[in-house]
Design a protein around this motif. Sequence first.
Motif, PDB file in Angstrom:
ATOM      1  N   VAL A 408       0.851  -1.198   0.000  1.00  0.00           N
ATOM      2  CA  VAL A 408       0.000   0.000   0.000  1.00  0.00           C
ATOM      3  C   VAL A 408       0.882   1.240   0.000  1.00  0.00           C
ATOM      4  CG1 VAL A 408      -1.784   1.239   1.260  1.00  0.00           C
ATOM      5  CG2 VAL A 408      -1.827  -1.242   1.179  1.00  0.00           C
ATOM      6  N   CYS A 409       0.596   2.160  -0.893  1.00  0.00           N
ATOM      7  CA  CYS A 409       1.379   3.385  -1.010  1.00  0.00           C
ATOM      8  C   CYS A 409       1.339   4.163   0.305  1.00  0.00           C
ATOM      9  CB  CYS A 409       0.809   4.239  -2.147  1.00  0.00           C
ATOM     10  SG  CYS A 409       1.710   5.767  -2.389  1.00  0.00           S
ATOM     11  N   THR A 410       2.478   4.681   0.703  1.00  0.00           N
ATOM     12  CA  THR A 410       2.540   5.411   1.969  1.00  0.00           C
ATOM     13  C   THR A 410       1.979   6.828   1.850  1.00  0.00           C
ATOM     14  OG1 THR A 410       4.792   6.105   1.464  1.00  0.00           O
ATOM     15  CG2 THR A 410       4.539   4.127   2.806  1.00  0.00           C
ATOM     16  N   HIS A 411       1.628   7.251   0.626  1.00  0.00           N
ATOM     17  CA  HIS A 411       1.067   8.597   0.483  1.00  0.00           C
ATOM     18  C   HIS A 411      -0.414   8.611   0.816  1.00  0.00           C
ATOM     19  CE1 HIS A 411      -0.636  11.902  -2.220  1.00  0.00           C
ATOM     20  NE2 HIS A 411      -0.180  12.485  -1.135  1.00  0.00           N
ATOM     21  N   ALA A 412      -1.210   7.834   0.104  1.00  0.00           N
ATOM     22  CA  ALA A 412      -2.655   7.911   0.348  1.00  0.00           C
ATOM     23  C   ALA A 412      -3.316   6.543   0.291  1.00  0.00           C
ATOM     24  CB  ALA A 412      -3.315   8.875  -0.632  1.00  0.00           C
ATOM     25  N   GLU A 427       5.791   2.219  -9.356  1.00  0.00           N
ATOM     26  CA  GLU A 427       5.127   3.524  -9.462  1.00  0.00           C
ATOM     27  C   GLU A 427       3.684   3.397  -9.019  1.00  0.00           C
ATOM     28  OE1 GLU A 427       5.595   6.598 -12.836  1.00  0.00           O
ATOM     29  OE2 GLU A 427       3.687   5.617 -13.212  1.00  0.00           O
ATOM     30  N   CYS A 428       3.278   4.262  -8.127  1.00  0.00           N
ATOM     31  CA  CYS A 428       1.906   4.248  -7.619  1.00  0.00           C
ATOM     32  C   CYS A 428       0.931   4.658  -8.732  1.00  0.00           C
ATOM     33  CB  CYS A 428       1.778   5.219  -6.442  1.00  0.00           C
ATOM     34  SG  CYS A 428       0.101   5.349  -5.841  1.00  0.00           S
ATOM     35  N   PRO A 429      -0.214   3.956  -8.833  1.00  0.00           N
ATOM     36  CA  PRO A 429      -1.153   4.285  -9.907  1.00  0.00           C
ATOM     37  C   PRO A 429      -1.917   5.589  -9.683  1.00  0.00           C
ATOM     38  CG  PRO A 429      -2.065   2.552  -8.528  1.00  0.00           C
ATOM     39  CD  PRO A 429      -0.665   2.803  -8.037  1.00  0.00           C
ATOM     40  N   LYS A 430      -1.824   6.163  -8.486  1.00  0.00           N
ATOM     41  CA  LYS A 430      -2.677   7.327  -8.199  1.00  0.00           C
ATOM     42  C   LYS A 430      -1.971   8.656  -8.508  1.00  0.00           C
ATOM     43  CE  LYS A 430      -6.592   8.859  -6.377  1.00  0.00           C
ATOM     44  NZ  LYS A 430      -7.886   8.558  -6.966  1.00  0.00           N
ATOM     45  N   HIS A 431      -0.783   8.853  -7.907  1.00  0.00           N
ATOM     46  CA  HIS A 431      -0.087  10.136  -8.107  1.00  0.00           C
ATOM     47  C   HIS A 431       1.350   9.927  -8.558  1.00  0.00           C
ATOM     48  CE1 HIS A 431      -3.038  10.918  -4.714  1.00  0.00           C
ATOM     49  NE2 HIS A 431      -3.497  11.693  -5.670  1.00  0.00           N
ATOM     50  N   ASN A 432       1.683   8.754  -9.028  1.00  0.00           N
ATOM     51  CA  ASN A 432       2.989   8.482  -9.646  1.00  0.00           C
ATOM     52  C   ASN A 432       4.176   8.571  -8.687  1.00  0.00           C
ATOM     53  OD1 ASN A 432       1.174  10.219 -11.728  1.00  0.00           O
ATOM     54  ND2 ASN A 432       2.094   8.483 -12.776  1.00  0.00           N
ATOM     55  N   ALA A 433       3.957   8.403  -7.385  1.00  0.00           N
ATOM     56  CA  ALA A 433       5.124   8.272  -6.490  1.00  0.00           C
ATOM     57  C   ALA A 433       5.867   7.002  -6.893  1.00  0.00           C
ATOM     58  CB  ALA A 433       4.675   8.159  -5.039  1.00  0.00           C
ATOM     59  N   ARG A 434       7.182   7.000  -6.633  1.00  0.00           N
ATOM     60  CA  ARG A 434       7.948   5.799  -6.993  1.00  0.00           C
ATOM     61  C   ARG A 434       8.758   5.293  -5.800  1.00  0.00           C
ATOM     62  NH1 ARG A 434      10.634   5.855 -12.841  1.00  0.00           N
ATOM     63  NH2 ARG A 434       9.024   6.934 -13.999  1.00  0.00           N
TER      64      ARG A 434
HETATM   65  S1  FES Z   1      -1.441   7.392  -3.308  1.00  0.00           S
HETATM   66 FE1  FES Z   1       0.458   6.775  -4.053  1.00  0.00          FE
HETATM   67  S2  FES Z   1       1.376   8.577  -4.739  1.00  0.00           S
HETATM   68 FE2  FES Z   1      -0.474   9.226  -3.892  1.00  0.00          FE
END
Ligand code: FES
Length: 467
Positions: A408-412, A427-434
């Motif tokens: 799970v992405c640590t951003h959201a 790469e996260c599918p939501k906001h492209n964090a890597r």
């Molecule tokens: S939820 Fe993954 S970059 Fe925002």
Amino acid sequence: MGAPIGATDVDYSLTGTSHDRAVAEGLANAEWFLADIDAARLRELQQRTDRRATADVVLWLVLLVASGVWAYLSVWSWWSIPAFAIYGALYGGAADPRWHEMGHGTAFRTAWLNDLIYPVASFMLLRGPTVWRWSHYRHHTDTIIVGRDAEISFQRPANVRRTVLAFTGVPGAFQMFARLVRHAAGRIDDDAKEFVPESEWRKVVWESRVFVAIVVGAAVWSLVAWTPLPILFIGGPTWYGMWLMVFFGITQHAGLRENVLDHRYSTRTVYMNPVFRFLYLNMNYHVEHHMFPSVPYRNLPALHDEIADQLAPAHPTTWSAYREIFTTLSRQQRDPSYEAPLDVPDVPGAHHRIDVGETNWVRHADGAIDLGAADAMSPGELRQIDIDGASYVLACIGEGDFALCDGVCTHAKVQLSGGALVDGEIECPKHNARFDARTGEVRRGPAKAPLASYPVRVDGRRVVTDL
Ligand code: FES
């Protein structure tokens, strides 16, 4: 994309009553409708190359420089009018989709090339790079959710006169510059404070100071030399070229439904001719882009072919989209609740996350966990694996080469298995964090915290971990 244009009765700020209502109604940071797409095909479409982006950026810059030279050589003749018009449109208009694609980090495969163009395009649009990076993350999290999305450009109640005025660039560019000046003075506005982490406020101030200094420098140069040329070439084109950004940008969401967790109702896809698609970098496939921001612009037409039957029919021409927009806005002037009829198919089986397939796992007596056959995954593939209530992502980096991280992405809190594996980075599918697939380290924001990574090995053709 684009700055809010004009004041309205509805509270579009990110700190007022609409914000609280959106949160209370579960519209903030929510799950969105996703079209069904084969995971292997999506992986193909997520692939990046440098070639196409290089060609598009070089052509844009060549046209920009050529029109600038033409404008300079023809200055004070009638020819300078079309020359400056083209220069301004390429500068204050075509910079917008370049800014956008570089901000997502999806144009070039080579990350630093995206990061090189991004601040240049930001300056051309008078957008603070950090503020607008975070603003756009929010736009993707809460698209056209009132009180949450800072990029709702055409706000209600609709106003056709104000919309037409937006094409002049006068209100938009003044708002942008005034915001830069405020931030340069250290006064970060409440909206920006709401979505930019405090750790980046200092950067916001310094970036704004640099941008304001360049524009003021060009203005002073014009005054001292007593010629408008410096400001006509630097800073000024944002004003007189912004019409092209509005020309394309208005087709994205104007007049469509607010506060709905399905881009098919809030976003438009419009078929455009090849010249427009070059200038606009295929952002006319806007529903597709919002649903799958990890697909680079060059593959959006192919993505459209894959999922078109699950979307409302695309507008056949730009003109058709404009007819709908202005008809809708003029009806909404009289009746703010009016919605343009949309023929969105009721898709059976459509769901809210990308289907990455089932993975069975088996715990052996020694505690090792068997994650399946090594040859069942191909290079570039990501798999979601849920074990005892925790989610992991298994990445196949190459033949027989695997990595395992938290899923799970640590951003959201988005499942990473629906994203892309690009050069060993997830790469996260939501906001492209890597994230580095092997170590879990953050390679690209907006995520700040790393993923935990776990040892994984191939043992007798099976993928095994000792979680
Ligand atoms: S939820 Fe993954 S970059 Fe925002």
